[in-house]
Scaffold this motif. Structure first.
Motif, mmCIF file in Angstrom:
data_model
loop_
_atom_site.group_PDB
_atom_site.id
_atom_site.type_symbol
_atom_site.label_atom_id
_atom_site.label_comp_id
_atom_site.label_asym_id
_atom_site.label_seq_id
_atom_site.Cartn_x
_atom_site.Cartn_y
_atom_site.Cartn_z
ATOM 1 N N ALA A 80 28.467 -8.528 88.715
ATOM 2 C CA ALA A 80 27.141 -8.520 89.577
ATOM 3 C C ALA A 80 28.275 -8.323 90.657
ATOM 4 O O ALA A 80 26.902 -7.496 91.477
ATOM 5 N N LYS A 81 28.480 -9.208 91.407
ATOM 6 C CA LYS A 81 29.575 -9.008 92.578
ATOM 7 C C LYS A 81 29.524 -7.860 93.403
ATOM 8 O O LYS A 81 29.129 -7.750 93.920
ATOM 9 N N ALA A 82 30.281 -7.325 92.586
ATOM 10 C CA ALA A 82 30.490 -5.990 92.802
ATOM 11 C C ALA A 82 29.845 -4.959 92.405
ATOM 12 O O ALA A 82 30.220 -4.067 93.670
ATOM 13 N N ALA A 83 28.631 -5.208 91.486
ATOM 14 C CA ALA A 83 27.886 -3.905 92.169
ATOM 15 C C ALA A 83 26.860 -4.232 93.155
ATOM 16 O O ALA A 83 26.302 -3.232 93.265
ATOM 17 N N LEU A 84 27.055 -5.164 93.331
ATOM 18 C CA LEU A 84 25.828 -5.560 94.853
ATOM 19 C C LEU A 84 26.616 -5.136 95.971
ATOM 20 O O LEU A 84 25.859 -4.887 96.798
ATOM 21 N N GLU A 85 27.966 -5.602 96.126
ATOM 22 C CA GLU A 85 28.926 -4.700 96.893
ATOM 23 C C GLU A 85 28.430 -3.446 97.371
ATOM 24 O O GLU A 85 29.108 -3.098 98.721
ATOM 25 N N ALA A 86 28.821 -2.973 96.091
ATOM 26 C CA ALA A 86 28.742 -1.565 96.199
ATOM 27 C C ALA A 86 27.785 -0.494 96.931
ATOM 28 O O ALA A 86 27.435 0.067 97.634
ATOM 29 N N LYS A 87 26.413 -1.484 97.115
ATOM 30 C CA LYS A 87 25.636 -0.903 97.790
ATOM 31 C C LYS A 87 24.569 -1.539 98.600
ATOM 32 O O LYS A 87 24.138 -1.035 99.153
ATOM 33 N N ASP A 96 32.750 -21.427 89.932
ATOM 34 C CA ASP A 96 33.251 -21.403 88.909
ATOM 35 C C ASP A 96 32.888 -23.127 88.992
ATOM 36 O O ASP A 96 33.963 -24.301 89.167
ATOM 37 N N SER A 97 31.801 -23.707 87.726
ATOM 38 C CA SER A 97 31.773 -25.638 87.524
ATOM 39 C C SER A 97 32.155 -25.944 86.162
ATOM 40 O O SER A 97 32.736 -27.219 86.563
ATOM 41 N N GLY A 98 32.754 -25.827 85.788
ATOM 42 C CA GLY A 98 33.200 -25.929 84.676
ATOM 43 C C GLY A 98 32.597 -25.598 83.191
ATOM 44 O O GLY A 98 33.129 -25.311 82.779
ATOM 45 N N VAL A 99 31.387 -24.498 83.485
ATOM 46 C CA VAL A 99 30.290 -24.898 82.903
ATOM 47 C C VAL A 99 29.982 -23.686 83.090
ATOM 48 O O VAL A 99 29.208 -22.886 81.998
ATOM 49 N N CYS A 100 29.512 -23.582 83.971
ATOM 50 C CA CYS A 100 28.675 -22.046 84.596
ATOM 51 C C CYS A 100 29.728 -20.862 85.802
ATOM 52 O O CYS A 100 30.419 -22.082 86.640
ATOM 53 N N ASN A 101 29.436 -20.078 86.526
ATOM 54 C CA ASN A 101 30.143 -19.273 87.619
ATOM 55 C C ASN A 101 28.875 -18.667 88.381
ATOM 56 O O ASN A 101 28.013 -19.035 87.589
ATOM 57 N N GLY A 102 29.140 -18.366 89.868
ATOM 58 C CA GLY A 102 27.769 -17.999 90.019
ATOM 59 C C GLY A 102 28.310 -17.755 92.407
ATOM 60 O O GLY A 102 29.320 -17.517 92.348
ATOM 61 N N ALA A 103 27.774 -17.027 92.194
ATOM 62 C CA ALA A 103 27.728 -16.658 93.793
ATOM 63 C C ALA A 103 26.508 -16.198 94.347
ATOM 64 O O ALA A 103 25.720 -15.874 93.448
ATOM 65 N N GLY A 104 26.112 -16.030 95.857
ATOM 66 C CA GLY A 104 25.091 -16.233 96.694
ATOM 67 C C GLY A 104 25.276 -14.979 97.023
ATOM 68 O O GLY A 104 26.027 -14.342 97.741
ATOM 69 N N VAL A 105 23.686 -14.910 97.006
ATOM 70 C CA VAL A 105 23.387 -13.337 97.757
ATOM 71 C C VAL A 105 22.374 -13.873 98.470
ATOM 72 O O VAL A 105 21.571 -14.837 98.468
ATOM 73 N N SER A 106 22.183 -13.061 99.931
ATOM 74 C CA SER A 106 21.023 -13.451 100.853
ATOM 75 C C SER A 106 20.385 -12.304 100.679
ATOM 76 O O SER A 106 20.193 -10.717 100.795
ATOM 77 N N ASP A 107 18.678 -12.480 100.397
ATOM 78 C CA ASP A 107 17.605 -11.267 100.486
ATOM 79 C C ASP A 107 17.410 -10.713 102.087
ATOM 80 O O ASP A 107 17.442 -11.777 103.381
ATOM 81 N N PRO A 108 16.980 -9.676 103.085
ATOM 82 C CA PRO A 108 16.556 -9.479 104.095
ATOM 83 C C PRO A 108 16.124 -9.937 104.981
ATOM 84 O O PRO A 108 16.790 -10.357 106.147
ATOM 85 N N ALA A 109 15.395 -11.515 104.201
ATOM 86 C CA ALA A 109 14.303 -12.210 104.805
ATOM 87 C C ALA A 109 15.237 -13.579 105.050
ATOM 88 O O ALA A 109 15.049 -14.624 106.100
ATOM 89 N N GLY A 110 16.247 -13.773 104.380
ATOM 90 C CA GLY A 110 17.126 -15.278 104.548
ATOM 91 C C GLY A 110 17.086 -15.733 103.126
ATOM 92 O O GLY A 110 17.601 -16.696 103.160
ATOM 93 N N ASN A 111 16.481 -15.206 102.257
ATOM 94 C CA ASN A 111 15.802 -16.093 100.456
ATOM 95 C C ASN A 111 17.843 -16.092 100.155
ATOM 96 O O ASN A 111 18.183 -14.894 99.625
ATOM 97 N N ARG A 112 17.855 -16.839 99.658
ATOM 98 C CA ARG A 112 18.931 -17.471 99.378
ATOM 99 C C ARG A 112 19.104 -16.676 97.734
ATOM 100 O O ARG A 112 18.005 -17.568 97.205
ATOM 101 N N ILE A 113 19.945 -15.645 96.905
ATOM 102 C CA ILE A 113 19.341 -15.706 95.425
ATOM 103 C C ILE A 113 20.278 -15.883 94.737
ATOM 104 O O ILE A 113 21.409 -15.665 95.091
ATOM 105 N N LEU A 114 21.433 -17.049 93.975
ATOM 106 C CA LEU A 114 22.241 -17.343 93.452
ATOM 107 C C LEU A 114 21.764 -16.845 91.583
ATOM 108 O O LEU A 114 21.190 -16.551 91.270
ATOM 109 N N LEU A 115 23.314 -15.547 91.828
ATOM 110 C CA LEU A 115 23.631 -14.825 90.095
ATOM 111 C C LEU A 115 24.413 -15.784 89.887
ATOM 112 O O LEU A 115 25.085 -16.827 89.910
#
Length: 124
Positions: A80-87, A96-115
């Motif tokens: 998902a990170k690679a797909a968004l970066e390609a755009k 990686d927390s040991g039970v899940c992993n994630g990465a953050g991205v911001s929309d143009p207004a600065g709202n943080r979204i977690l993948l």
């Protein structure tokens, strides 16, 4: 009282056109075509609707959501990170927390979204 589901989450934005590009084109979320408003656009994220809206037209001031208020479940965070970066989106490092992993991205207004992807089952 019975709660049947979360119908929508309001996502405040300060530029509706930039939000349309981000949520519709970059994230690729389908738009609810039953609504045709200049200041409220709904995108369907599987089990919940993200109502992207301009607060000033709904009687309150714009303020971005607190960090990672929205966590979008994805099957593979790195993909998902690679797909968004390609755009052209800037996505944070995958953690990686040991039970899940994630990465953050911001929309143009600065709202943080977690993948987000939980890979370890919940303990019974």
């Amino acid at each position: 009282m019975e709660i049947t589901r979360v119908d929508y989450i309001r996502v405040p934005v300060d530029d509706i056109e930039a939000a349309k590009r981000f949520y519709g084109e970059v994230l690729g979320l389908p738009r609810n075509e039953h609504l045709d408003h200049d200041d409220w656009i709904e995108y369907e994220a599987s089990n919940v609707t993200l109502a992207v809206m301009t607060p000033e037209t709904h009687e309150y001031e714009f303020a971005a959501l607190p960090p990672a208020t929205i966590a979008l479940g994805v099957p593979d965070v790195a993909a998902a990170k690679a797909a968004l970066e390609a755009k052209g989106a800037e996505v944070g490092e995958v953690w990686d927390s040991g039970v899940c992993n994630g990465a953050g991205v911001s929309d143009p207004a600065g709202n943080r979204i977690l993948l987000h992807h939980r890979y370890k089952p919940y303990e019974s």
